[in-house]
Design an enzyme around this catalytic site. Structure first.
Site, PDB file in Angstrom:
ATOM      1  N   LYS A   1      -0.875 -25.457 113.931  1.00  0.00           N
ATOM      2  CA  LYS A   1      -0.270 -24.914 112.708  1.00  0.00           C
ATOM      3  C   LYS A   1       0.585 -23.683 113.011  1.00  0.00           C
ATOM      4  O   LYS A   1       1.397 -23.274 112.172  1.00  0.00           O
ATOM      5  CB  LYS A   1      -1.350 -24.560 111.683  1.00  0.00           C
ATOM      6  CG  LYS A   1      -2.046 -25.782 111.104  1.00  0.00           C
ATOM      7  CD  LYS A   1      -1.437 -26.201 109.791  1.00  0.00           C
ATOM      8  CE  LYS A   1      -1.843 -27.599 109.386  1.00  0.00           C
ATOM      9  NZ  LYS A   1      -1.215 -28.076 108.181  1.00  0.00           N
TER      10      LYS A   1
ATOM     11  N   ASP B   1      -6.727 -24.409 104.105  1.00  0.00           N
ATOM     12  CA  ASP B   1      -8.068 -24.762 104.589  1.00  0.00           C
ATOM     13  C   ASP B   1      -8.456 -23.833 105.724  1.00  0.00           C
ATOM     14  O   ASP B   1      -9.552 -23.891 106.241  1.00  0.00           O
ATOM     15  CB  ASP B   1      -8.047 -26.190 105.168  1.00  0.00           C
ATOM     16  CG  ASP B   1      -8.177 -27.223 104.082  1.00  0.00           C
ATOM     17  OD1 ASP B   1      -8.888 -26.962 103.117  1.00  0.00           O
ATOM     18  OD2 ASP B   1      -7.556 -28.285 104.219  1.00  0.00           O
TER      19      ASP B   1
HETATM   20  C1  LIG Z   1      -6.601 -28.717 113.034  1.00  0.00           C
HETATM   21  C2  LIG Z   1      -5.859 -29.527 112.060  1.00  0.00           C
HETATM   22  N1  LIG Z   1      -5.498 -30.783 112.394  1.00  0.00           N
HETATM   23  C3  LIG Z   1      -4.800 -31.562 111.540  1.00  0.00           C
HETATM   24  C4  LIG Z   1      -4.439 -31.107 110.288  1.00  0.00           C
HETATM   25  C5  LIG Z   1      -3.702 -32.024 109.365  1.00  0.00           C
HETATM   26  O1  LIG Z   1      -2.425 -31.584 109.078  1.00  0.00           O
HETATM   27  P1  LIG Z   1      -1.693 -32.027 107.727  1.00  0.00           P
HETATM   28  O2  LIG Z   1      -2.433 -31.416 106.587  1.00  0.00           O
HETATM   29  O3  LIG Z   1      -0.311 -31.522 107.893  1.00  0.00           O
HETATM   30  O4  LIG Z   1      -1.773 -33.523 107.679  1.00  0.00           O
HETATM   31  C6  LIG Z   1      -4.790 -29.799 109.895  1.00  0.00           C
HETATM   32  C7  LIG Z   1      -4.416 -29.269 108.583  1.00  0.00           C
HETATM   33  O5  LIG Z   1      -4.749 -28.167 108.229  1.00  0.00           O
HETATM   34  C8  LIG Z   1      -5.504 -28.993 110.805  1.00  0.00           C
HETATM   35  O6  LIG Z   1      -5.861 -27.735 110.506  1.00  0.00           O
END
Ligand SMILES: Cc1ncc(COP(=O)(O)O)c(C=O)c1O
Length: 409
Positions: A76, A121
């Protein structure tokens, strides 16, 4: 649970999707990000895991490790700073600002009255808070009831003001939008909604960096073996859209198969595939995979995903925990890896399919497959990691460095 997506196509990357996500914009984002000191100056590792491949009965497993991307701990770190930079460039377009200088705080004085806000989150909020701090503007983060205190403290560390609400993720998104409207703040969200697409588009474009690096690393790996399947974990769909669109535009009709993996309790992308439009999850939206615990598909991400994701699947929380443990354990030929709860979901998806021969066959997985998975986070909540894996992060890292020493040629 697995569902095939009949709308997926193998045609060239469509022109109409270029204005959402493109290699050009992703590469430009990558160049700007390389000036931010929260981003590693080298590409994140692409690990080859031959013992995992043997155990799964596939030819090869490559794991792109975003735990190494940034002290922020997750992929992120590629999204929020780019969205913030592009937002400032749009609002101050008459000032001819230097995008790289922005992330180094060159315009902090001018931007000190700018306030950005987002629900999160955990990982997106932490990256936004860090980017806002370094750029020199104010940041407010809205957290829902299920975000742990450990994650809250990690965000507060970067100087953001925290607001806690009683509901879930989707309520926190609404709350952030309301506060922004009342106070003249700017929402920098990683998910889109009606009338709000530009910023989530910019966030997703940053994620293309992962695909750009992986393509270079795969091209120089010996023996060269084209990737046949890419497993991408889904929250609102941004990561999957950012990475899949880049690989699709790059490889056109030769693109690999894409499989999106979600927690069963937060299956908004899976449900969207079934009904044929961006929709909501059916479950409780509470999962150990905190970053994937999203109740609503991002409609903008869906525009990409509905055209290229071949299969959508859900996994159980235990599947992610098993994957975290086996990746942490390592083996003779596989380096021990620190993989967080959401980070493990793609690998867990492959494992679940390979345990069920008819599902594996349905997605075309077999002894010739080369599977690419992305560890999207390290131990972003170290206490949760210790409880789930039964080992502290530092100990896994110590074994990792031992392994690397013993495998140096
Ligand atoms: C560690 C991690 N992997 C995957 C995702 C999924 O990303 P997205 O919400 O863009 O699908 C998130 C989303 O917060 C995340 O924190």
């Amino acid at each position: 649970m697995l569902t095939a997506n009949s709308r997926a196509t193998n045609a060239q990357y469509p022109d109409e999707l270029q204005s959402i996500l493109s290699i050009r914009a992703a590469d430009e984002s990558g160049a700007w990000l390389s000036n931010w000191d929260q981003i590693s100056s080298s590409a994140t590792p692409l690990w080859n895991l031959p013992d995992a491949a043997a155990a799964l009965s596939v030819a090869r497993v490559s794991l792109k490790d975003e735990g190494f991307r940034s002290p922020l701990g997750s992929f992120k770190a590629l999204g929020a700073p780019i969205a913030l930079v592009r937002l400032i460039l749009r609002h101050w377009h008459a000032h001819s600002l230097n995008p790289s200088g922005l992330l180094r705080g060159q315009y902090a004085e001018m931007l000190s009255n700018l306030t950005v806000i987002s629900a999160t989150d955990g990982n997106h909020g932490k990256s936004l808070a860090a980017a806002a701090r370094d750029i020199g503007c104010q940041c407010v983060i809205v957290l829902h009831a299920n975000v742990s205190v450990e994650r809250e403290q990690a965000i507060a560390f970067y100087g953001a003001k925290i607001i806690r609400i009683a509901g879930g993720y989707d309520e926190s998104v609404e709350h952030a939008a309301k506060l922004a409207a009342q106070n003249g703040w700017h929402v920098v969200s990683d998910t889109s909604y009606e009338g709000y697409e530009t910023i989530p588009r910019d966030v997703m474009q940053g994620y293309g960096v992962i695909a750009a690096e992986a393509l270079k690393q795969l091209a120089s790996s010996t023996p060269f073996q084209p990737v046949t399947h890419v497993f991408l974990q889904g929250g609102v769909g941004g990561l999957a859209a950012g990475v899949a669109s880049y690989l699709w535009e790059h490889s056109g009709a030769q693109r690999p198969r894409f499989v999106v993996v979600e927690p069963q309790q937060a299956d908004c992308l899976y449900q969207s595939a079934i009904v044929g439009y961006a929709t909501k999850a059916t479950g409780s939206v509470d999962s150990v995979m905190a970053g994937l615990a999203c109740g609503e598909t991002s409609p903008l991400a869906w525009k990409i995903l509905e055209r290229c994701v071949d299969y959508f699947m859900t996994i159980q929380d235990e599947d992610a925990v098993t994957a975290m443990r086996s990746l942490a354990a390592g083996s003779d030929r596989d380096v021990p890896l620190v993989v967080g709860e959401s980070g493990a979901a793609g690998f867990a998806g492959v494992s679940v399919l390979m345990q069920n021969p008819s599902l594996a066959k349905q997605v075309g997985l077999g002894p010739d497959s080369h599977v690419l998975v992305i560890n999207t986070e390290g131990a972003t909540a170290p206490g949760v990691y210790r409880d789930l894996v039964g080992e502290v992060v530092e100990s896994v890292l110590a074994r990792q460095s031992e392994w690397q020493k013993s495998h140096e040629h």
